[in-house]
Design a protein around this motif. Structure first.
Motif, mmCIF file in Angstrom:
data_model
loop_
_atom_site.group_PDB
_atom_site.id
_atom_site.type_symbol
_atom_site.label_atom_id
_atom_site.label_comp_id
_atom_site.label_asym_id
_atom_site.label_seq_id
_atom_site.Cartn_x
_atom_site.Cartn_y
_atom_site.Cartn_z
ATOM 1 N N ALA A 35 -6.133 1.605 -6.056
ATOM 2 C CA ALA A 35 -5.912 0.750 -5.058
ATOM 3 C C ALA A 35 -6.815 1.377 -4.029
ATOM 4 O O ALA A 35 -7.071 0.508 -2.834
ATOM 5 C CB ALA A 35 -4.477 0.707 -4.525
ATOM 6 N N HIS B 166 3.127 3.210 -10.117
ATOM 7 C CA HIS B 166 2.840 2.909 -8.901
ATOM 8 C C HIS B 166 4.010 2.691 -7.830
ATOM 9 O O HIS B 166 4.059 3.530 -6.908
ATOM 10 C CB HIS B 166 1.912 1.597 -8.491
ATOM 11 C CG HIS B 166 0.709 1.641 -9.090
ATOM 12 N ND1 HIS B 166 -0.074 0.659 -9.548
ATOM 13 C CD2 HIS B 166 -0.398 2.672 -8.711
ATOM 14 C CE1 HIS B 166 -1.194 1.003 -9.680
ATOM 15 N NE2 HIS B 166 -1.493 2.339 -9.225
ATOM 16 N N ARG C 144 0.894 -1.147 -0.132
ATOM 17 C CA ARG C 144 -0.001 0.073 -0.012
ATOM 18 C C ARG C 144 0.869 1.507 -0.004
ATOM 19 O O ARG C 144 0.398 2.304 -0.353
ATOM 20 C CB ARG C 144 -0.931 -0.182 1.241
ATOM 21 C CG ARG C 144 -2.136 -0.888 1.104
ATOM 22 C CD ARG C 144 -3.302 -0.126 1.793
ATOM 23 N NE ARG C 144 -3.582 0.990 1.386
ATOM 24 C CZ ARG C 144 -4.634 1.406 0.907
ATOM 25 N NH1 ARG C 144 -5.822 0.478 1.061
ATOM 26 N NH2 ARG C 144 -5.071 2.578 0.413
ATOM 27 N N HIS D 62 -2.805 -4.262 -5.809
ATOM 28 C CA HIS D 62 -3.066 -2.895 -6.090
ATOM 29 C C HIS D 62 -4.304 -2.746 -6.746
ATOM 30 O O HIS D 62 -5.252 -1.901 -6.572
ATOM 31 C CB HIS D 62 -2.085 -2.066 -7.048
ATOM 32 C CG HIS D 62 -0.787 -1.998 -6.232
ATOM 33 N ND1 HIS D 62 0.544 -1.999 -6.928
ATOM 34 C CD2 HIS D 62 -0.398 -1.587 -4.948
ATOM 35 C CE1 HIS D 62 1.463 -1.593 -5.906
ATOM 36 N NE2 HIS D 62 0.716 -1.367 -4.858
ATOM 37 N N LEU E 38 3.638 1.661 -1.374
ATOM 38 C CA LEU E 38 4.801 1.724 -2.348
ATOM 39 C C LEU E 38 4.418 3.371 -3.006
ATOM 40 O O LEU E 38 5.252 3.804 -3.436
ATOM 41 C CB LEU E 38 4.404 0.872 -3.172
ATOM 42 C CG LEU E 38 4.825 -0.584 -2.950
ATOM 43 C CD1 LEU E 38 4.906 -1.772 -4.329
ATOM 44 C CD2 LEU E 38 6.107 -0.739 -2.195
ATOM 45 N N ALA E 39 3.244 3.481 -3.409
ATOM 46 C CA ALA E 39 2.956 4.638 -4.233
ATOM 47 C C ALA E 39 3.043 6.090 -3.506
ATOM 48 O O ALA E 39 2.594 7.028 -4.037
ATOM 49 C CB ALA E 39 1.652 4.542 -5.029
ATOM 50 N N ASP E 40 2.799 5.956 -2.047
ATOM 51 C CA ASP E 40 2.492 6.907 -1.203
ATOM 52 C C ASP E 40 3.437 7.043 -0.096
ATOM 53 O O ASP E 40 3.106 6.649 0.953
ATOM 54 C CB ASP E 40 0.997 6.727 -0.696
ATOM 55 C CG ASP E 40 0.158 7.943 -0.521
ATOM 56 O OD1 ASP E 40 0.936 9.213 -0.693
ATOM 57 O OD2 ASP E 40 -1.002 7.854 -0.768
ATOM 58 N N PRO F 53 7.927 6.154 -6.551
ATOM 59 C CA PRO F 53 8.749 6.597 -5.282
ATOM 60 C C PRO F 53 9.677 5.397 -4.780
ATOM 61 O O PRO F 53 10.806 5.757 -4.515
ATOM 62 C CB PRO F 53 7.757 6.713 -4.161
ATOM 63 C CG PRO F 53 6.384 6.956 -4.994
ATOM 64 C CD PRO F 53 6.464 6.027 -6.242
ATOM 65 N N VAL F 54 9.411 4.048 -5.003
ATOM 66 C CA VAL F 54 10.284 3.007 -4.733
ATOM 67 C C VAL F 54 11.353 3.079 -5.687
ATOM 68 O O VAL F 54 12.669 2.947 -5.210
ATOM 69 C CB VAL F 54 9.418 1.686 -4.619
ATOM 70 C CG1 VAL F 54 10.636 0.579 -4.330
ATOM 71 C CG2 VAL F 54 8.581 1.810 -3.465
#
Lengths: 211, 211
Positions: free
Chosen positions: B113, B167, A110, A167, A112-114, B170-171
DNA sequence: AACTGTATCAAACGCTTGTTTGAAAGTAAA
DNA sequence: TTTACTTTCAAACAAGCGTTTGATACAGTT
């Protein structure tokens, strides 16, 4: 009951509740009040025991299961192709199976994107080793025939397929209302991703694919 | 300047600002105050012109570009394999290119998601047709040799690979700080996904893959 | 029994959120 | 100019958020 035991019990209840709520609503969507409600304790307990909501997330994260998965995979006495299949199946079970309490992986997915304050730690301690692991596994399959960038993209292709089912779950449920992630379905998905990806990486490596 | 023109101007500024902020922070993370700040208008303008934050999102969504992409792809006088490559490249450009103002696709990607009141509309009007389109394209490549469930999973594999780069941005930025989504990188990614997926779907269909 | 330190709790704090209000400014028709 | 209507705006509203506080209950020590 001693004070220490009481502390540990409350802490444990908070951590369990936090993992539930974080994995369901994400860090931003989760509220301290709901976590405390599920832990059957007071709102101030989070700050008393963990300092802050951030601190609770940091302690709720637990990468042991993810590391155990990799260790077991390395120990498995199988060829790299079979180990890739095993890895994908175990990984999908962690991501999707609702009957196992492995919410850690779902919390990470969850976030990962935020980006949250904990993402740096997650990347450093869980995701980077995971990518390295899968990179080595793919390398064992294709040998030195593919460059570093292409190898990375193969790893991304595999993780991308796996994470998609987590996702996009809300979307997939609307597209296919009958969809259920039972163990049969998870195994079928894992088998598909393994076959699909094995053909993909071999194609990238320039290896002819047998039918 | 007539009142109607003024209304339209404010509406347009709000919609543009909303698309920016929604695509950057997601629906939940976006605040009407920030949207209004960027639109250089008052906080109450959102409720005056769109009724609510939900209403603003509903009007900010625009699937025209996504539909144009599919229409252009169908018109292209190419074989299915080449059309798959074209589709993936155009789709990745919409998802990743920071120089184009195609934030609609990124808004949708963010909401996948995290169900919002608008997800039903998004699925019905954008995602379902998109899956249908890609399903038909894959079918044109492999013919009738693969069952419905496997065909769907092939579509999922392709979308999963594409969405991963959005997605997990950021990672990926933390894993590879030098990563930039310029047009050269996007083309390389799209080429990889196309090659990888073509081999995958053919393997699923039981078609031997040439090197 | 008195004292000490820990754990819990109801209540409140300060802040941000989406939304509403009522007045002011502006536009168009009479 | 007067009238009617639309649009803007500062201010406030109610609700929710993470966090803090001060009192209370309780365990262990002396």
């Amino acid at each position: 009951m001693t004070a220490e035991t009481k502390t540990d019990q409350t802490r444990a209840r908070l951590l369990n509740a936090a993992r539930e709520v974080f994995s369901q609503h994400g860090f931003q969507g989760a509220t301290v009040r709901e976590i405390c409600r599920r832990a059957e304790t007071n709102v101030s307990a989070v700050n008393y025991h963990f300092g802050s909501k951030d601190g609770l997330l940091a302690e709720a994260l637990n990468f042991a299961q993810l590391k155990a998965l990799q260790a077991a995979n390395i120990k498995a006495d199988e060829c790299p192709e079979a180990r890739l299949h095993l890895f994908i199946r175990d990984f999908m079970l962690m991501l999707l199976d609702e009957n196992t309490p492995s919410s850690q992986c779902r919390i990470m997915a969850r976030e990962l994107a935020d980006p949250t304050p904990a993402l740096d730690k997650i990347v450093r301690e869980a995701i980077a080793p995971l990518h390295k692991f899968l990179g080595e596994l793919v390398h064992a399959i294709v040998g030195d025939t593919v460059g570093e960038a292409e190898l990375r993209r193969c790893v991304h292709s595999i993780f991308g397929q796996c994470l998609f089912y987590r996702h996009s779950h809300p979307v997939l449920q609307r597209l296919y209302p009958k969809l259920r992630y039972d163990s049969k379905e998870i195994n079928a998905i894992a088998g598909h991703i393994a076959d699909f990806s094995l053909a993909g990486v071999k194609r990238i490596a320039g290896i002819r694919n047998p039918v």
